[in-house]
Design a protein around this motif. Structure first.
Motif, PDB file in Angstrom:
ATOM      1  N   SER A   1       0.809  -1.222   0.000  1.00 40.09           N
ATOM      2  CA  SER A   1       0.000   0.000   0.000  1.00 40.09           C
ATOM      3  C   SER A   1       0.837   1.265   0.000  1.00 40.09           C
ATOM      4  N   GLY A   2       2.060   1.174   0.523  1.00 42.83           N
ATOM      5  CA  GLY A   2       2.887   2.369   0.660  1.00 42.83           C
ATOM      6  C   GLY A   2       2.552   3.207   1.873  1.00 42.83           C
ATOM      7  N   LEU A   3       1.674   2.691   2.754  1.00 36.56           N
ATOM      8  CA  LEU A   3       1.215   3.460   3.909  1.00 36.56           C
ATOM      9  C   LEU A   3       1.883   3.048   5.213  1.00 36.56           C
ATOM     10  N   ALA A   4       2.662   1.989   5.197  1.00 38.44           N
ATOM     11  CA  ALA A   4       3.167   1.404   6.442  1.00 38.44           C
ATOM     12  C   ALA A   4       3.882   2.414   7.327  1.00 38.44           C
ATOM     13  N   GLY A   5       4.649   3.308   6.734  1.00 36.70           N
ATOM     14  CA  GLY A   5       5.421   4.262   7.508  1.00 36.70           C
ATOM     15  C   GLY A   5       4.597   5.288   8.263  1.00 36.70           C
ATOM     16  N   LEU A   6       3.300   5.364   7.982  1.00 41.00           N
ATOM     17  CA  LEU A   6       2.442   6.345   8.643  1.00 41.00           C
ATOM     18  C   LEU A   6       1.849   5.817   9.949  1.00 41.00           C
ATOM     19  N   PHE A   7       1.996   4.522  10.199  1.00 39.65           N
ATOM     20  CA  PHE A   7       1.372   3.919  11.377  1.00 39.65           C
ATOM     21  C   PHE A   7       2.374   3.730  12.502  1.00 39.65           C
ATOM     22  N   LEU A   8       1.945   4.079  13.714  1.00 33.19           N
ATOM     23  CA  LEU A   8       2.743   3.825  14.899  1.00 33.19           C
ATOM     24  C   LEU A   8       2.828   2.323  15.175  1.00 33.19           C
ATOM     25  N   GLY A   9       1.763   1.602  14.838  1.00 29.65           N
ATOM     26  CA  GLY A   9       1.740   0.160  15.063  1.00 29.65           C
ATOM     27  C   GLY A   9       0.679  -0.514  14.230  1.00 29.65           C
ATOM     28  N   VAL A  10       0.756  -1.834  14.158  1.00 30.36           N
ATOM     29  CA  VAL A  10      -0.183  -2.645  13.379  1.00 30.36           C
ATOM     30  C   VAL A  10      -0.689  -3.778  14.249  1.00 30.36           C
ATOM     31  N   GLU A  11      -1.994  -3.959  14.280  1.00 27.98           N
ATOM     32  CA  GLU A  11      -2.631  -5.053  15.014  1.00 27.98           C
ATOM     33  C   GLU A  11      -3.482  -5.845  14.029  1.00 27.98           C
ATOM     34  N   ILE A  12      -3.100  -7.108  13.798  1.00 25.15           N
ATOM     35  CA  ILE A  12      -3.869  -7.985  12.923  1.00 25.15           C
ATOM     36  C   ILE A  12      -4.538  -9.028  13.813  1.00 25.15           C
ATOM     37  N   LEU A  13      -5.845  -8.944  13.923  1.00 32.67           N
ATOM     38  CA  LEU A  13      -6.606  -9.729  14.885  1.00 32.67           C
ATOM     39  C   LEU A  13      -7.343 -10.874  14.209  1.00 32.67           C
ATOM     40  N   SER A  14      -7.556 -11.955  14.949  1.00 30.32           N
ATOM     41  CA  SER A  14      -8.349 -13.064  14.427  1.00 30.32           C
ATOM     42  C   SER A  14      -9.830 -12.726  14.447  1.00 30.32           C
ATOM     43  N   GLU A  15     -10.224 -11.829  15.341  1.00 28.53           N
ATOM     44  CA  GLU A  15     -11.610 -11.372  15.433  1.00 28.53           C
ATOM     45  C   GLU A  15     -11.596  -9.984  16.027  1.00 28.53           C
ATOM     46  N   LYS A  16     -12.589  -9.186  15.660  1.00 32.23           N
ATOM     47  CA  LYS A  16     -12.717  -7.847  16.229  1.00 32.23           C
ATOM     48  C   LYS A  16     -13.944  -7.832  17.134  1.00 32.23           C
ATOM     49  N   ASN A  17     -13.709  -7.848  18.422  1.00 36.44           N
ATOM     50  CA  ASN A  17     -14.784  -7.746  19.393  1.00 36.44           C
ATOM     51  C   ASN A  17     -14.288  -6.911  20.565  1.00 36.44           C
ATOM     52  N   VAL A  18     -15.114  -6.748  21.577  1.00 33.95           N
ATOM     53  CA  VAL A  18     -14.752  -5.886  22.700  1.00 33.95           C
ATOM     54  C   VAL A  18     -13.466  -6.359  23.364  1.00 33.95           C
ATOM     55  N   ASN A  19     -13.340  -7.666  23.563  1.00 35.45           N
ATOM     56  CA  ASN A  19     -12.148  -8.184  24.238  1.00 35.45           C
ATOM     57  C   ASN A  19     -10.871  -7.951  23.438  1.00 35.45           C
ATOM     58  N   SER A  20     -10.956  -8.116  22.114  1.00 39.99           N
ATOM     59  CA  SER A  20      -9.751  -7.922  21.303  1.00 39.99           C
ATOM     60  C   SER A  20      -9.345  -6.454  21.271  1.00 39.99           C
ATOM     61  N   TYR A  21     -10.320  -5.547  21.196  1.00 34.31           N
ATOM     62  CA  TYR A  21      -9.983  -4.123  21.251  1.00 34.31           C
ATOM     63  C   TYR A  21      -9.426  -3.753  22.626  1.00 34.31           C
ATOM     64  N   ARG A  22     -10.029  -4.307  23.665  1.00 39.24           N
ATOM     65  CA  ARG A  22      -9.531  -4.036  25.017  1.00 39.24           C
ATOM     66  C   ARG A  22      -8.077  -4.488  25.151  1.00 39.24           C
TER      67      ARG A  22
END
Length: 231
Positions: A136-157
């Motif tokens: 994408s060419g965008l990687a340098g703009l992010f402080l960090g990357v989180e790749i989750l198996s699911e997006k729910n309240v617990n994973s965001y927490r």
């Protein structure tokens, strides 16, 4: 408390994704209806995908396996090996396609990165998502990357806890009401919804079930900076 961290979804928020699945699904329908003309390929595939989510998770690889399973079931095991090879080829094609950014994304993120810490928070296959971000060419703009198996309240927490972020200073931005908006609001953060042109049925949420506060909907990521400035 002022917003200091902005989480951004990747697929269909920063770059096109679901349209690739829709096009490949149409190819599968055309292929299988040569063998079983009356087959409801989309409905059968949707059922197989839902059944397999707990086993394969999300992403192109899971989708490819579900397409093969659908082909085997609908043809009662008579699908020729050459057609299975075609389906596998579609999966490989999807994994190797260039990352196509949505309009205005790069400009918006460069502006946002000057004022906020940006996190890419997406779900799916680790290799696929890392590859899309790299292309994408965008990687340098992010402080960090989180790749989750699911997006729910617990994973965001878990993400916020690992990074020492308070919910009150965090905003999640994405195209999915189910995965990007509702969990963030339930956690006590805020959210911004940017709809995409098509939505996977699994990510749909009835409008009447949405909370009245804690989130906003905008038409384009170009509006995001203005909206965040008012939070």
């Amino acid at each position: 408390m002022a917003v200091t961290v902005v989480g951004l979804d990747g697929d269909d928020t920063l770059w096109h994704n679901e349209t690739r699945f829709q096009l490949t699904q149409a190819e599968l329908r055309e292929l299988l209806q040569r063998h079983v003309p009356e087959a409801d390929v989309e409905r059968h595939l949707a059922g197989v995908e839902m059944k397999n989510l707990a086993i394969y998770g999300y992403g192109v690889k899971a989708f490819t396996l579900s397409m093969i399973e659908t082909a085997v079931e609908l043809t009662q095991g008579k699908i020729p090996a050459s057609d299975i090879e075609v389906i596998l080829g579609w999966g490989k094609r999807m994994l190797m396609e260039p990352t196509e950014l949505l309009p205005g994304v790069e400009v918006a993120l460069r502006e946002l990165s000057l004022r906020y810490d940006l996190l890419l928070i997406t779900k799916g296959d680790l290799f696929d998502q890392e590859s899309k971000l790299a292309r994408s060419g965008l990687a340098g703009l992010f402080l960090g990357v989180e790749i989750l198996s699911e997006k729910n309240v617990n994973s965001y927490r878990g993400v916020l806890k690992r990074r020492g972020i308070k919910p009150e200073e965090f905003v999640m931005v994405g195209n999915s009401l189910r995965s990007d908006i509702l969990p963030a609001i339930e956690l006590g953060a805020r959210a911004v919804h940017i709809p995409y042109e098509v939505t996977w049925h699994h990510e749909e949420v009835p409008e009447e079930s949405l909370p009245r506060e804690g989130w906003q909907r905008i038409d384009s990521i170009a509006e995001l900076s203005r909206v965040l400035a008012k939070l």
